[in-house]
Design a protein around this motif. Structure first.
Motif, short mmCIF file in Angstrom:
data_model
loop_
_atom_site.label_atom_id
_atom_site.label_comp_id
_atom_site.label_asym_id
_atom_site.label_seq_id
_atom_site.Cartn_x
_atom_site.Cartn_y
_atom_site.Cartn_z
N SER A 65 1.05 -1.08 0.33
CA SER A 65 0.07 0.31 -0.32
C SER A 65 0.62 1.05 -0.25
N GLY A 66 1.88 1.40 0.44
CA GLY A 66 3.19 2.63 0.66
C GLY A 66 3.42 2.60 -0.49
N THR A 68 2.41 1.53 -3.79
CA THR A 68 1.53 1.12 -5.17
C THR A 68 0.29 1.73 -5.26
N PRO A 69 -0.17 3.42 -5.58
CA PRO A 69 -0.70 4.14 -5.51
C PRO A 69 -1.79 3.76 -5.99
N MET A 70 -3.60 4.13 -5.64
CA MET A 70 -4.73 3.11 -6.44
C MET A 70 -4.28 3.50 -7.54
N ASN A 71 -4.74 3.77 -8.11
CA ASN A 71 -5.17 3.79 -9.24
C ASN A 71 -4.42 3.07 -10.35
N ALA A 72 -3.44 2.01 -9.49
CA ALA A 72 -2.58 1.33 -10.17
C ALA A 72 -2.36 -0.28 -9.39
N ARG A 73 -3.23 -0.37 -8.42
CA ARG A 73 -3.25 -2.04 -7.45
C ARG A 73 -5.42 -2.46 -8.55
N ARG A 74 -4.94 -3.93 -8.56
CA ARG A 74 -6.08 -4.58 -9.05
C ARG A 74 -5.98 -6.09 -7.79
N ASP A 75 -6.98 -4.81 -7.17
CA ASP A 75 -7.79 -5.09 -6.22
C ASP A 75 -8.64 -6.60 -6.41
#
Length: 103
Positions: A65-66, A68-75
């Motif tokens: 989380s530190g 990787t920005p939110m728009n780059a995550r594959r949740d």
């Protein structure tokens, strides 16, 4: 059921009768909040819909989380939650289409 002559333990024997059956009649009381709101004591079923079950697997990607920005995550959980919310909209749209078709 026994009072009406139905012996539920003998239901496997009904398979013999299925060979010549062209249709069947299912008798039961259809009840629910719609009938209650309409002030109706019972309803008549005009059709049925079988239950469908599907298995969907969501694949994500682990990311710190530190870094990787939110728009780059594959949740995967976020994707599953989005689908869960969208399913209600899809179902409502299908019911609207069915009502238009049936009218």
């Amino acid at each position: 059921m026994k009072r009406c002559g139905l012996e539920i333990e003998r239901f496997p024997e009904a398979q013999k009768e299925q060979k010549n059956a062209g249709a069947y009649l299912e008798l039961h009381i259809e009840q629910g909040p719609v009938l209650e709101r309409m002030g109706l004591p019972l309803g008549v079923v005009l059709g049925t819909k079988g239950v469908e079950r599907h298995i969907i697997t969501f694949h994500g990607q682990e990311a710190h989380s530190g870094s990787t920005p939110m728009n780059a995550r594959r949740d995967a959980l976020a994707a599953a939650a989005k689908l869960a919310l969208e399913i209600r909209t899809i179902a409502k749209n299908m019911m609207t289409l069915f009502a238009l078709w049936a009218a």
